[in-house]
Design a protein around this motif. Structure first.
Motif, PDB file in Angstrom:
ATOM      1  N   LYS A 106     -20.656  62.500 -14.325  1.00 58.57           N
ATOM      2  CA  LYS A 106     -21.844  63.056 -14.983  1.00 58.57           C
ATOM      3  C   LYS A 106     -21.556  64.435 -15.563  1.00 58.57           C
ATOM      4  CE  LYS A 106     -25.511  60.509 -12.887  1.00 58.57           C
ATOM      5  NZ  LYS A 106     -26.650  60.416 -12.027  1.00 58.57           N
ATOM      6  N   ALA A 107     -20.800  65.231 -14.805  1.00 63.60           N
ATOM      7  CA  ALA A 107     -20.486  66.586 -15.284  1.00 63.60           C
ATOM      8  C   ALA A 107     -19.601  66.515 -16.527  1.00 63.60           C
ATOM      9  CB  ALA A 107     -19.800  67.389 -14.183  1.00 63.60           C
ATOM     10  N   LYS A 110     -21.724  65.495 -19.429  1.00 58.69           N
ATOM     11  CA  LYS A 110     -22.562  66.632 -19.831  1.00 58.69           C
ATOM     12  C   LYS A 110     -21.733  67.668 -20.594  1.00 58.69           C
ATOM     13  CE  LYS A 110     -26.039  69.885 -18.218  1.00 58.69           C
ATOM     14  NZ  LYS A 110     -25.523  70.974 -19.038  1.00 58.69           N
ATOM     15  N   LYS A 113     -21.225  66.461 -24.035  1.00 63.00           N
ATOM     16  CA  LYS A 113     -22.501  66.604 -24.751  1.00 63.00           C
ATOM     17  C   LYS A 113     -22.731  68.073 -25.129  1.00 63.00           C
ATOM     18  CE  LYS A 113     -26.402  64.527 -25.896  1.00 63.00           C
ATOM     19  NZ  LYS A 113     -26.473  63.388 -26.799  1.00 63.00           N
ATOM     20  N   ASP A 114     -22.554  68.963 -24.175  1.00 64.45           N
ATOM     21  CA  ASP A 114     -22.742  70.399 -24.437  1.00 64.45           C
ATOM     22  C   ASP A 114     -21.751  70.901 -25.479  1.00 64.45           C
ATOM     23  OD1 ASP A 114     -24.693  70.399 -22.536  1.00 64.45           O
ATOM     24  OD2 ASP A 114     -23.508  71.417 -20.995  1.00 64.45           O
ATOM     25  N   ALA A 159     -22.422  57.264 -17.252  1.00 62.31           N
ATOM     26  CA  ALA A 159     -22.825  58.650 -17.544  1.00 62.31           C
ATOM     27  C   ALA A 159     -22.909  58.883 -19.050  1.00 62.31           C
ATOM     28  CB  ALA A 159     -21.837  59.626 -16.902  1.00 62.31           C
ATOM     29  N   CYS A 160     -21.991  58.282 -19.796  1.00 58.06           N
ATOM     30  CA  CYS A 160     -22.013  58.421 -21.262  1.00 58.06           C
ATOM     31  C   CYS A 160     -23.285  57.783 -21.839  1.00 58.06           C
ATOM     32  CB  CYS A 160     -20.774  57.797 -21.889  1.00 58.06           C
ATOM     33  SG  CYS A 160     -19.300  58.803 -21.662  1.00 58.06           S
ATOM     34  N   VAL A 163     -26.435  59.961 -21.332  1.00 55.27           N
ATOM     35  CA  VAL A 163     -26.671  61.136 -22.190  1.00 55.27           C
ATOM     36  C   VAL A 163     -26.514  60.804 -23.671  1.00 55.27           C
ATOM     37  CG1 VAL A 163     -26.090  62.830 -20.417  1.00 55.27           C
ATOM     38  CG2 VAL A 163     -24.292  61.971 -21.922  1.00 55.27           C
ATOM     39  N   ARG A 339     -17.569  74.721 -24.254  1.00 52.24           N
ATOM     40  CA  ARG A 339     -19.004  75.048 -24.243  1.00 52.24           C
ATOM     41  C   ARG A 339     -19.330  76.097 -25.303  1.00 52.24           C
ATOM     42  NH1 ARG A 339     -19.848  73.663 -18.597  1.00 52.24           N
ATOM     43  NH2 ARG A 339     -21.019  71.716 -18.841  1.00 52.24           N
TER      44      ARG A 339
END
Ligand code: H79
Length: 588
Positions: A106-107, A110, A113-114, A159-160, A163, A339
């Motif tokens: 998940k991280a 994310k 995504k971020d 997870a993909c 999100v 990020r």
């Protein structure tokens, strides 16, 4: 024109060597694939443009250190005799220690995504043959051979989806260094019987690719790599399996035999010319693909953005890699850079997503241009201190020029002269990474793509944009460290009387310092001539590495187009590899 360049690139690629095999045998041939041929499968690239690549496997546990000794180069090749040379049985034992409890699907989703990425492609199996998922076809896999017993691909696929990211697998289809019959793998099976490639293909490769296409929900991409000498019939079967079970998934160009959906450039290669068709560059956040304990040579947020925007502006997509360590953790500095670049993309999504290539066909001295319909996005990486930004060759009228500043836009003044447009800039850039100027035009952009010599910033023009006679442009590709590729396209094979010519457009007349970047042996005498005008020459050192040397001042008497010729006149001219010409206005 772009087509001609691509064809010529392919020709040059054929000349590149890597030991006995050409890199193209290894990486597969490169041919243009147009979007139309791929119907709905191309959407990922049209809209995406930016993706996360993940190299993660048993090799991550070693991180390039074996028995206390560090090996420098790409970590996933640690088994190779040119790296640590680990025997198959010994390598397989590593699985017993693989317990990556810090892996957090998940991280990672994310983070992607971020970072502004649109899909993730992860190594399901690299050349080492270890399946990083629950494979029925071969027990050398993460759920059967490790104490962890988890299938991380199930979690990452989920997870993909959660999100809204696309998901795909890297699969090394030809090389398999641990399964009998795989390319560069054992030549006999566990009973000592000879094993053929066909054995490997039918027992492991094809079933595994089928597993990947049927056990993880809809996937967007299968990224095959290094087809080497693999026969077409095998590649065809793999592609058929993907098509049957995942009709919307793209197949990478490195499937081989021109059976992939798009072209993948050489590893870590960001092109300088626009490239036609659907293509991607693959690159990594530091130097190695897989985790390497010593590798702290990270790309900064600015560098990541610059390379991403360069790819988009050349017409392609950019897939950027991270290498989680043996515990499954993503190195903190990669996370931070991704990020920070992602925050910029969130402010300027219109610059990156679903945009087209720059009509100039190459970068400009201060940055680059992406296009959406009647709008141009100028990403300014080097903010001119003169308070003026010069844009050469734009023929379409400008309705408005808007500088983005902190969520607002500021209208910029602009004036035209001799085919150039000059914008008035505030003294400081509104963005630390790259400031964005949006041009709203009267229609689709029409451009004269002649290289403009910027009056304020130095203008470096690569040799690949020149026209040589009695000399040739070649692809010069080498490794900085094991498996870490760099390439240049110099003018070389100089003969007596040889020269190479650039066409340039000068806005402000005057004296300019001409510098040349080249590699070669001994001392070399170079000539720089403004055709129909001044001619200078000078002797400078040469170095094994490309290095820039000043040649001298040269005069452009009035604004307009000129031809500038460079010749290698004396010395070991055969050895000379001219990388670029730089022209920089002499300060008054
Ligand atoms: O997964 C990453 C690399 O491991 C993989 N592609 C990227 C995405 C890759 N596999 N092979 N190559 C890239 C080409 C590598 C060629 C070389 Fe060599 C390996 C040059 C030096 C080592 C093979 C061995 C050819 C010469 C010696």
């Amino acid at each position: 024109m772009m087509r001609a360049w691509t064809a010529c690139l392919t020709g040059l690629l054929m000349a590149a060597e890597c030991g006995a095999e050409s890199m193209d045998d290894l990486w597969g041939e490169s041919t243009v694939k147009l979007r139309a041929e791929n119907a709905e499968r191309g959407e990922l690239f049209d809209e995406g443009n930016y993706a996360m690549f993940i190299h993660w496997g048993l090799y991550s546990l070693l991180g390039n250190k074996v028995d206390g000794k560090t090996y420098y180069g790409i970590g996933e090749w640690i088994m190779d005799p040119k790296m640590a040379g680990i025997p198959v049985d010994e390598y397989k034992q590593l699985a017993k220690r693989f317990n990556p409890t810090e892996f957090d699907a998940k991280a990672i989703a994310k983070l992607a995504k971020d970072a502004g990425m649109k899909y993730i492609v992860i190594t399901a199996k690299h050349h080492d043959g270890f399946a990083m998922y629950d494979s029925k076809a071969c027990d050398f896999n993460i759920t059967e051979a490790t104490p962890w017993k988890v299938d991380p691909m199930k979690d990452l696929a989920a997870a993909c989806r959660e999100v809204g990211l696309g998901f795909g697998f890297y699969y090394s289809h030809s090389q398999d260094w641990t399964f009998p019959g795989g390319r560069k793998g054992p030549v006999v099976d566990e009973n000592g019987e000879p094993a053929s490639f066909d054995d490997y293909f039918t027992k492991k490769c094809l079933p595994q690719v089928k597993e990947l296409c049927t056990e993880y929900g809809p996937i967007e991409l299968i990224w095959f790599d290094t087809p080497g000498g693999m026969e077409k019939k095998y590649v065809q079967q793999l592609v058929d399996v993907v098509r049957e079970h995942q009709p919307r998934a793209l197949v990478s160009g490195r499937a081989g035999h021109n059976l992939g959906d798009y072209q993948t450039l050489g590893d870590m290669e960001v092109p300088h010319h626009n490239v036609e068709g659907m293509w991607e560059s693959v690159d990594t956040t530091n130097d190695s693909w897989a985790y390497a304990w010593y590798d702290e040579n990270w790309k900064s947020p600015a560098k990541i953005l610059h390379r991403l925007i360069s790819c988009v502006a050349r017409g392609g997509t950019y897939m950027l890699n991270i290498g989680p360590d043996g515990q499954g953790a993503v190195p903190e500095r990669a996370t931070q850079s991704l990020r920070a670049a992602g925050e910029w993309i969130r402010r300027y999504p219109q610059v990156v997503y679903a945009t087209d290539a720059s009509p100039w066909g190459h970068a400009l001295p201060w940055g680059d241009v992406t296009v959406k319909g009647d709008r141009l996005y100028l990403s300014v990486f080097d903010w001119p201190l003169s308070g003026k930004l010069h844009l050469p060759g734009l023929k379409t009228g400008i309705k408005s020029a808007l500088l983005h500043d902190d969520g607002k836009t500021v209208e910029l003044t602009h004036e035209s002269s001799a085919g150039w447009t000059t914008f008035g800039l505030p003294p400081r850039p509104p963005e630390g990474l790259a400031s964005v100027i949006e041009l709203r035009l009267d229609g689709p952009p029409q451009v004269d793509s002649t290289f403009g010599i910027d009056p304020d910033l130095g203008t470096e023009i690569l040799a690949e944009f020149s026209t040589p006679t009695e000399a040739t442009i070649v692809k010069d590709r080498w490794m900085e460290k094991f498996g870490e590729w760099v390439c240049e396209y110099p003018v070389t094979e100089w003969k007596a009387g040889g020269k190479t010519v650039w066409e340039v457009d000068v806005l402000e007349p005057g004296d300019y310092l001409a510098s040349l970047s080249y590699a070669g042996e001994g001392r070399l005498v170079w000539g720089v001539e403004v055709l129909g005008g001044e001619k200078i020459q000078n002797q400078q050192n040469a170095s094994h590495n490309y290095q820039e040397f000043p040649i001298g001042w040269i005069h452009f008497p009035k604004p307009g187009n000129y031809k500038v010729a460079v010749s290698c006149l004396e010395g070991n001219i055969e050895s000379a590899k001219l990388r670029s010409l730089r022209l920089k206005a002499v300060e008054p």
